[in-house]
Scaffold this active site. Structure first.
Site, PDB file in Angstrom:
ATOM      1  N   GLU B 199      -1.721  12.234  -0.101  1.00  0.00           N
ATOM      2  CA  GLU B 199      -3.096  12.051  -0.515  1.00  0.00           C
ATOM      3  C   GLU B 199      -4.254  12.832  -0.185  1.00  0.00           C
ATOM      4  O   GLU B 199      -5.138  13.210  -1.239  1.00  0.00           O
ATOM      5  CB  GLU B 199      -3.456  10.623   0.318  1.00  0.00           C
ATOM      6  CG  GLU B 199      -2.668   9.221  -0.210  1.00  0.00           C
ATOM      7  CD  GLU B 199      -1.309   9.206   0.090  1.00  0.00           C
ATOM      8  OE1 GLU B 199      -0.817   9.945   1.185  1.00  0.00           O
ATOM      9  OE2 GLU B 199      -0.824   8.305  -0.069  1.00  0.00           O
ATOM     10  N   HIS B 268      -2.404  -2.112   6.498  1.00  0.00           N
ATOM     11  CA  HIS B 268      -2.470  -2.133   5.087  1.00  0.00           C
ATOM     12  C   HIS B 268      -3.689  -3.035   4.607  1.00  0.00           C
ATOM     13  O   HIS B 268      -3.653  -3.591   3.324  1.00  0.00           O
ATOM     14  CB  HIS B 268      -1.248  -2.888   4.374  1.00  0.00           C
ATOM     15  CG  HIS B 268       0.024  -1.369   4.432  1.00  0.00           C
ATOM     16  ND1 HIS B 268       0.314  -0.814   5.610  1.00  0.00           N
ATOM     17  CD2 HIS B 268       0.303  -0.614   3.483  1.00  0.00           C
ATOM     18  CE1 HIS B 268       1.300  -0.172   5.318  1.00  0.00           C
ATOM     19  NE2 HIS B 268       1.285   0.062   3.848  1.00  0.00           N
TER      20      HIS B 268
END
Ligand SMILES: Cc1ncc(C[n+]2csc(CCOP(=O)(O)OP(=O)(O)O)c2C)c(N)n1
Ligand SMILES: [Mg+2]
Lengths: 337, 466
Positions: B199, B268
């Site tokens: 990322e 998450h």
């Protein structure tokens, strides 16, 4: 002082008289500019962080001589030399250091954050390592557009430990991106020596697990830099992918202006300065080859000093940015179709 | 010409120091780089290096002197060919620092002057455009949010060769949530790029490509993972236009699902609207329905600025009517009134808009007529629409899926309090996630996340019916 070399057929380790004099001049401009910046800092005219490039001039001067129109440059916060090498105006650079409206960023960026789209200089980045994936993205854009331009991403030995560097290496190699990574190993990351911060101190090997070729280069010798740079740039330009050059170099001054530099001995600095100085080294070769006399070199120094003095004067005369500039350049206007 | 050697400032904060030691004496030859003296500051002992070359003609401040002001003349250097005995300092130590003193206080005044001015000057308000009107007779097709997003990307990629999408599993796998379905087939692997799991790296690479003029759409598998890349999003994408005095520009979209999914636990499940909404230099969009998702994503891709585009996994499969127009583009920065009402304003974004509409229906049965505003954009925030609504309803409930502290609701509550104080009949209320990491257990997760009932309860409270 455009440093774009046009001829590629010259013998690699030798340079012509004109080239040598040009490199001498370019390196001297960086040296004198940085000395002046240090002086202005001492006078309180430049504030905050100010990282000088003194000692490392051969790296950027040699590399720039290998590039052509459209190739992009990106580096960290030790960036004044890179900007001068990219042919950016000393006045505009110095005025940015003093935070004035005549600076490249209108005084809103400062020493660490300057850019020139026109000269393909993409900054000027204050976050250690951030320029490496960004520089890789410049290379990505070259490939996407099908140009044969190369992006050169400079970073320090300390930056070489950042995770994002390896994320970038991996993608650059995976996708054969035209990027030359130049590690400016000046032996220290602030006060931490390479031996104390790196498990593998031969940083040119850091690309091995990504199948990126790397090479160690004497970064105190502008002609050695040029020779290695030409090879690396040619490799990247031909579409083969990225290349790593580890430049062994040295910074004479502290990490930034406020660094008492107690982590190294004065003798170490003096030794490199008197035996490996890139400018003195080239000067010796110029004199030896009879390309110029001492007096002619002194004249060059005078010219350079005048340029730097003009830059300093401009940087002090240029007004502070207008208060209205506070609100500009946050976002670009959206064109309404 | 002789050169004055000044007491240097050796740190950003130093005003004076002790000249502890001279390492050169009068008559010594000096070349640039030589250490000539040692100075003690409040923090450290530092060496002073000569900048110019010549002969040290005069030492004006003896070693051991304390409290030497920055910029006082401490010595004079005779340059080559000059007679060291006859040089004079251009300013003596005392007058030099007196002079500097006034000039620095002048400067401070000037600085505080302009700071006042800047305080007075409000940040200029961005022009907010209204939604383009949809021509009469336009047909609508029920479309999932997922397909609306996909269509937006496909249309923009057809329109502009510089647009490409990159991220984990976006190409061959067709997208972890199938939002990039069939893009690879149409546009090929040059423009639909599968990245490694990296990322920070690919966000930075995207920023570089955008600096160079391409228009990347960077998909994060979810925004939870974009925290790895938040430095590139904020420091590189968000700030470079400003730091370059307007030269650069970063036309990039960072998009992906944001907020709580279902039973995936704390790492998450998080709403980042307030995080990115905090940053000048970014635009932040968080749509609810499919038509807005499509129109705003198209606008985000065309926008010359970095746009953080927050989607919601639990909305991807929901269908909404989308106008059958060739080019449905909506303005970023404009809220939408999704239901008109007169008694209380419910403000929400993303999935909470659905709960707010549900709450409005429940409230209607109880005789409370709620107005529902879908913010759609978090930054720039359309405070005008919200304030106008509050002037009508006199009550507001700010709803968000994220935590309360320093949240979107906090910003809206502060704004209406400042801009519509006299209209408020009750303090602004906030509905939000409980102040804990999102739990996994079904019952605890349900307790933690806000829903329509929470909004109903808050609305009743500001209407003083309970
Ligand atoms: C992400 C990040 N961490 C820490 C710093 C503070 N910092 C600035 S420069 C520096 C040392 C970097 O050394 P190196 O990469 O060797 O470059 P050099 O200064 O030697 O040119 C540090 C720790 C920073 N700017 N960014
Ligand atoms: Mg270093």
């Amino acid at each position: 002082m455009a440093t774009k070399s046009k001829s590629t057929k010259k013998a690699p380790s030798k340079a012509s008289k004109a080239e040598m004099l040009k490199y001498y001049r370019d390196m001297l401009l960086i040296r004198r500019f940085e000395e002046k910046a240090g002086q202005l800092y001492g006078m309180g005219k430049i504030a905050g962080f100010c990282h000088l490039y003194i000692g490392q001039e051969a790296v950027v001067t040699g590399m720039q001589s290998c590039l052509k129109e459209g190739d992009q440059i990106i580096t960290g916060y030790r960036d004044h030399g890179h900007m001068l090498a990219c042919d950016m105006e000393p006045k505009g650079v110095m005025a940015e250091l003093t935070g004035r409206s005549g600076g490249y960023s209108k005084g809103k960026g400062g020493s660490m954050h300057m850019f020139s789209k026109e000269k393909n200089f993409y900054g000027g980045h204050g976050i250690v390592g951030a320029q490496v994936p960004i520089g890789t993205g410049l290379g990505f854009a070259n490939k996407y557009r099908g140009t044969d331009n190369v992006a050169v991403a400079y970073f320090g030995d300390g930056a070489a430990n950042q995770g994002q560097v390896y994320e970038a290496f991996n993608m650059a190699s995976l996708w054969d991106l035209p990027v030359v990574y130049v590690i400016e190993n000046n032996m220290y990351a602030m006060g931490t020596s390479v031996a104390r911060h790196a498990s593998e101190t031969e940083l040119f090997k850091r690309g091995i697990s990504f199948e990126i070729e790397g090479e160690e280069v004497d970064g105190m010798d502008v002609l050695a830099v040029r020779e290695a740079g030409e090879k690396a740039v040619k490799y990247a330009r031909s579409g083969k992918g990225p290349y790593i050059l580890e430049m062994k170099t040295y910074r004479y001054r502290g990490h930034s202006m406020s660094d008492p530099a107690k982590y190294r001995k004065r003798e170490e600095v003096d030794d490199i300065r008197s035996h490996h100085d890139p400018i003195e080294g080239l000067k010796g070769q110029i004199l030896e080859h009879g390309h110029a006399t001492e007096d002619e070199l002194k004249d060059i120094d005078k010219e350079i000093k005048a340029i730097v003095k003009d830059a300093a004067d401009f940087s002090l005369e240029s007004p502070e940015p207008d208060p209205s500039e506070l609100w500009t350049d946050v976002l670009k206007d959206v064109e309404v179709a | 010409m002789s050169v004055d050697i000044l007491m240097p400032a050796l740190s950003p904060t130093m005003e004076e120091g002790t000249l502890s030691k001279w390492l050169k004496k009068e008559g010594d030859t000096i070349s640039s780089g030589d250490v000539i003296a040692e100075i003690e500051t409040d923090k450290a002992t530092m060496e002073v290096e000569a900048v110019d070359e010549g002969t040290l003609a005069k030492i004006l401040v003896a070693e051991g002197t304390e409290g030497v002001k920055v910029n006082a003349v401490i010595a004079v250097l005779a340059e080559e060919g000059e007679d060291a005995d006859s040089v004079e300092a251009k300013g003596d130590a005392a007058s030099a620092d007196a002079k500097e003193d006034t000039s620095s206080s002048d400067k401070e005044e000037a600085a505080s002057d302009s700071a006042d001015k800047a305080d007075e000057a409000e940040a200029p308000k961005a022009k907010v455009l209204n939604d383009p009107s949809i021509p009469e007779g336009t047909s609508f097709t029920d479309t999932t949010v997922r397909d609306a997003l996909r269509d937006a990307m496909a249309e923009e990629m057809r329109r502009d060769e510089a647009v490409f999408v990159m991220g984990e599993e976006v190409a061959e796998y067709q997208g972890a949530y199938k939002v990039t379905r069939e893009l690879l087939q149409e546009f090929g692997s040059k423009r639909v790029v599968d990245t490694p799991i990296t990322e920070h790296g690919f966000a930075g690479l995207g920023v570089g490509a955008a600096f160079a003029g391409l228009k990347p759409i960077v998909e994060f598998m979810t925004f939870n993972f974009a925290m790895q890349a938040i430095d590139q999003i904020i420091n590189s994408a968000g700030k470079t236009l400003y730091m370059s005095g307007g030269q650069m520009g970063c036309p990039i979209v960072f998009r992906g699902p944001n907020g709580a999914a279902s039973r995936v636990g704390a790492q998450h499940s998080q709403d980042y609207a307030a995080w990115y909404g905090h940053v000048p230099g970014l635009k932040v969009v968080a749509p609810y329905d499919a038509a807005d998702a499509k129109g705003l994503l198209k606008a985000a891709i065309r926008d010359p600025n970095p746009v953080v585009f927050l989607e919601h996994e639990l909305l991807y499969g929901n269908s909404f009517p989308v106008p059958d127009l060739d080019d449905h583009v909506l303005p970023i920065g404009k809220a939408a009134i999704k239901r008109e009402g007169t008694d209380v304003t419910l403000v929400a974004h993303s999935r909470m808009v659905g709960f707010a509409l549900e709450a409005a229906n429940i409230l209607a049965e109880q005789g409370i007529d709620a107005e529902v505003i879908d913010l759609r954009t978090i930054r720039p925030l359309d405070t005008d629409t919200v304030v106008e609504s509050v002037k009508k309803t006199n009550r507001i409930v700010c709803c968000e899926e994220g935590w309360r502290f320093f949240g979107v609701g906090a910003e809206i509550a502060a704004t209406v309090t400042a801009e519509a104080f006299d209209y408020l009949d009750a303090p602004p209320a906030r509905v939000h996630q409980k102040d804990v990491p999102l739990p996994y257990a079904a019952n605890l997760e349900a307790m933690s996340l806000p829903d329509a009932d929470d909004i109903v309860a808050a609305a009743r409270k500001v209407c003083y019916v309970d």
